[in-house]
Structures are given as structure tokens and as C-alpha cells.
Design a protein around this motif. Structure first.
Motif, PDB file in Angstrom:
ATOM      1  N   GLN A   4      61.245  30.363  33.338  1.00  0.00           N
ATOM      2  CA  GLN A   4      60.958  31.783  33.238  1.00  0.00           C
ATOM      3  C   GLN A   4      61.475  32.280  31.902  1.00  0.00           C
ATOM      4  OE1 GLN A   4      62.651  34.129  36.324  1.00  0.00           O
ATOM      5  NE2 GLN A   4      61.599  35.988  35.698  1.00  0.00           N
ATOM      6  N   HIS A   5      60.609  32.854  31.116  1.00  0.00           N
ATOM      7  CA  HIS A   5      60.968  33.378  29.806  1.00  0.00           C
ATOM      8  C   HIS A   5      61.110  34.886  29.909  1.00  0.00           C
ATOM      9  CE1 HIS A   5      60.196  29.544  27.816  1.00  0.00           C
ATOM     10  NE2 HIS A   5      59.169  29.427  28.633  1.00  0.00           N
ATOM     11  N   ILE A   6      62.292  35.378  29.595  1.00  0.00           N
ATOM     12  CA  ILE A   6      62.534  36.815  29.631  1.00  0.00           C
ATOM     13  C   ILE A   6      62.553  37.308  28.189  1.00  0.00           C
ATOM     14  CG2 ILE A   6      64.145  38.634  30.297  1.00  0.00           C
ATOM     15  CD1 ILE A   6      65.132  36.686  32.479  1.00  0.00           C
ATOM     16  N   HIS A   7      61.652  38.176  27.875  1.00  0.00           N
ATOM     17  CA  HIS A   7      61.534  38.670  26.505  1.00  0.00           C
ATOM     18  C   HIS A   7      62.206  40.031  26.394  1.00  0.00           C
ATOM     19  CE1 HIS A   7      58.772  35.492  25.297  1.00  0.00           C
ATOM     20  NE2 HIS A   7      58.254  35.608  26.507  1.00  0.00           N
ATOM     21  N   GLN A   8      62.879  40.225  25.277  1.00  0.00           N
ATOM     22  CA  GLN A   8      63.514  41.505  25.027  1.00  0.00           C
ATOM     23  C   GLN A   8      62.446  42.527  24.677  1.00  0.00           C
ATOM     24  OE1 GLN A   8      66.330  41.348  21.888  1.00  0.00           O
ATOM     25  NE2 GLN A   8      67.045  43.438  22.159  1.00  0.00           N
ATOM     26  N   ALA A   9      62.677  43.743  25.122  1.00  0.00           N
ATOM     27  CA  ALA A   9      61.719  44.806  24.833  1.00  0.00           C
ATOM     28  C   ALA A   9      61.729  45.108  23.333  1.00  0.00           C
ATOM     29  CB  ALA A   9      62.081  46.060  25.612  1.00  0.00           C
ATOM     30  N   PRO A  10      60.606  45.507  22.773  1.00  0.00           N
ATOM     31  CA  PRO A  10      60.584  45.851  21.350  1.00  0.00           C
ATOM     32  C   PRO A  10      61.441  47.083  21.083  1.00  0.00           C
ATOM     33  CG  PRO A  10      58.529  46.482  22.397  1.00  0.00           C
ATOM     34  CD  PRO A  10      59.315  45.698  23.404  1.00  0.00           C
ATOM     35  N   PRO A  11      61.945  47.241  19.861  1.00  0.00           N
ATOM     36  CA  PRO A  11      62.786  48.400  19.576  1.00  0.00           C
ATOM     37  C   PRO A  11      62.006  49.707  19.731  1.00  0.00           C
ATOM     38  CG  PRO A  11      62.204  47.242  17.568  1.00  0.00           C
ATOM     39  CD  PRO A  11      61.732  46.394  18.704  1.00  0.00           C
ATOM     40  N   ASP A  12      62.751  50.734  20.106  1.00  0.00           N
ATOM     41  CA  ASP A  12      62.119  52.038  20.308  1.00  0.00           C
ATOM     42  C   ASP A  12      61.830  52.670  18.948  1.00  0.00           C
ATOM     43  OD1 ASP A  12      61.186  54.334  21.455  1.00  0.00           O
ATOM     44  OD2 ASP A  12      63.158  55.218  21.722  1.00  0.00           O
ATOM     45  N   ARG A  13      60.602  52.984  18.713  1.00  0.00           N
ATOM     46  CA  ARG A  13      60.205  53.557  17.420  1.00  0.00           C
ATOM     47  C   ARG A  13      59.640  54.970  17.596  1.00  0.00           C
ATOM     48  NH1 ARG A  13      59.928  49.093  13.716  1.00  0.00           N
ATOM     49  NH2 ARG A  13      60.148  47.202  14.907  1.00  0.00           N
ATOM     50  N   THR A  14      60.204  55.679  18.566  1.00  0.00           N
ATOM     51  CA  THR A  14      59.694  57.014  18.858  1.00  0.00           C
ATOM     52  C   THR A  14      59.838  57.934  17.660  1.00  0.00           C
ATOM     53  OG1 THR A  14      60.367  56.665  21.139  1.00  0.00           O
ATOM     54  CG2 THR A  14      59.860  58.913  20.498  1.00  0.00           C
ATOM     55  N   VAL A  15      60.987  57.889  16.997  1.00  0.00           N
ATOM     56  CA  VAL A  15      61.218  58.787  15.856  1.00  0.00           C
ATOM     57  C   VAL A  15      60.212  58.500  14.748  1.00  0.00           C
ATOM     58  CG1 VAL A  15      62.886  59.443  14.084  1.00  0.00           C
ATOM     59  CG2 VAL A  15      63.639  59.041  16.419  1.00  0.00           C
ATOM     60  N   GLN A  16      59.974  57.207  14.484  1.00  0.00           N
ATOM     61  CA  GLN A  16      59.016  56.853  13.444  1.00  0.00           C
ATOM     62  C   GLN A  16      57.614  57.318  13.812  1.00  0.00           C
ATOM     63  OE1 GLN A  16      61.357  54.822  14.570  1.00  0.00           O
ATOM     64  NE2 GLN A  16      62.233  53.598  12.943  1.00  0.00           N
ATOM     65  N   ARG A  17      57.254  57.181  15.102  1.00  0.00           N
ATOM     66  CA  ARG A  17      55.909  57.612  15.522  1.00  0.00           C
ATOM     67  C   ARG A  17      55.744  59.120  15.384  1.00  0.00           C
ATOM     68  NH1 ARG A  17      56.228  53.677  20.363  1.00  0.00           N
ATOM     69  NH2 ARG A  17      55.239  51.849  19.499  1.00  0.00           N
ATOM     70  N   ILE A  18      56.795  59.864  15.751  1.00  0.00           N
ATOM     71  CA  ILE A  18      56.716  61.324  15.620  1.00  0.00           C
ATOM     72  C   ILE A  18      56.618  61.703  14.147  1.00  0.00           C
ATOM     73  CG2 ILE A  18      58.041  63.449  15.918  1.00  0.00           C
ATOM     74  CD1 ILE A  18      59.112  62.230  18.529  1.00  0.00           C
ATOM     75  N   ALA A  19      57.421  61.020  13.309  1.00  0.00           N
ATOM     76  CA  ALA A  19      57.412  61.331  11.881  1.00  0.00           C
ATOM     77  C   ALA A  19      56.047  61.021  11.276  1.00  0.00           C
ATOM     78  CB  ALA A  19      58.498  60.544  11.172  1.00  0.00           C
ATOM     79  N   LEU A  20      55.488  59.882  11.628  1.00  0.00           N
ATOM     80  CA  LEU A  20      54.181  59.534  11.082  1.00  0.00           C
ATOM     81  C   LEU A  20      53.101  60.460  11.639  1.00  0.00           C
ATOM     82  CD1 LEU A  20      54.414  55.661  11.117  1.00  0.00           C
ATOM     83  CD2 LEU A  20      54.389  57.145   9.128  1.00  0.00           C
ATOM     84  N   GLY A  21      53.270  60.858  12.910  1.00  0.00           N
ATOM     85  CA  GLY A  21      52.296  61.771  13.511  1.00  0.00           C
ATOM     86  C   GLY A  21      52.331  63.145  12.878  1.00  0.00           C
TER      87      GLY A  21
END
Length: 127
Positions: free
Chosen positions: A40-57
Motif C-alpha cells: 500500500q502506497h500512501i502519498h502525501q497530499a500536495p502543498p496547499d497553494r490557496t494563497v497563490q491561486r487567490i493572488a493569480l486569480g
């Protein structure tokens, strides 16, 4: 017919993203004579990029976001270094003032004692 499980189907959603057609894992059909080892391979969640998405938006651009990501920690490090230098200078000034008062007291005489009292009063007023 082989005992291999059916491959997992991936479908494309209307928004262009891909997802699994069946979210439940496919049951493994073990062979009767060979024990199966499940990895079973447990993958780490990708980093949260909410601030970058809001800034780019909001339209400020990727260069500004990249500069913020780079210079943000750099600014914190520089301010920390400045604060450490100021703390060291304040400590050094306190030690030197204590040394001057001690030397003036040890020299003795009425002039030395009067000067020591004056220095002590000055230090107490500054606090």
C-alpha cells in the motif's frame, strides 16, 4: 482466463480533470497456492497553494507570486538577524555600564562615590 484483476478505469470529467470511474478498490483474487503480499502506497497530499491561486486569480501575475514566495522568508530571516544584533548590542551596553560603575566605585574617594551615585541614578531613570 487469467486471475488478474480488471484495470482501473479513469474517466475525464467535463471540466477537463481526470478521476477514477470506481472509487472502491478492486478486490484482489489471490491464487490458492501463492500467498499475496499487498503493498500500500500512501502519498502525501500536495502543498496547499490557496494563497497563490487567490493572488493569480486577482490578476497580479506569477512573477509577483514567485517574488512573494522567495522574498517572504528572506525578509523574515533578515528581520530576525537585525533583532539578534540589537539584542546583543543592548546586552553589551548593559555589561559595559555595569563595568564602569564597578570600576568607579572601586577607585574610591568622595569624588568616585559621588560619580557612582550619579551613574546609578541615571540608569534608574532610564528604566
Amino acid at each position: 482466463m487469467s486471475n488478474l484483476p480488471e484495470p482501473v478505469r479513469v474517466v475525464q470529467l467535463p471540466d477537463g480533470t481526470y478521476t477514477y470511474a470506481d472509487h472502491l478498490p478492486t478486490p484482489i483474487q489471490p491464487a490458492a497456492t501463492v500467498p499475496q503480499v499487498v503493498h500500500q502506497h500512501i502519498h502525501q497530499a500536495p502543498p496547499d497553494r490557496t494563497v497563490q491561486r487567490i493572488a493569480l486569480g486577482s490578476g497580479i501575475g506569477a512573477g509577483t507570486v514567485a517574488a512573494g514566495v522567495y522574498f517572504g522568508p528572506l525578509l523574515v530571516g533578515a528581520l530576525t538577524a537585525i533583532a539578534a544584533n540589537l539584542a546583543l548590542l543592548a546586552f553589551l551596553a548593559a555589561v559595559l555600564a555595569w563595568g564602569v560603575v564597578s570600576v568607579v566605585k572601586s577607585v574610591g574617594g568622595t569624588d568616585g562615590k559621588a560619580a557612582a551615585k550619579t551613574l546609578a541614578k541615571t540608569r534608574k531613570r532610564r528604566r
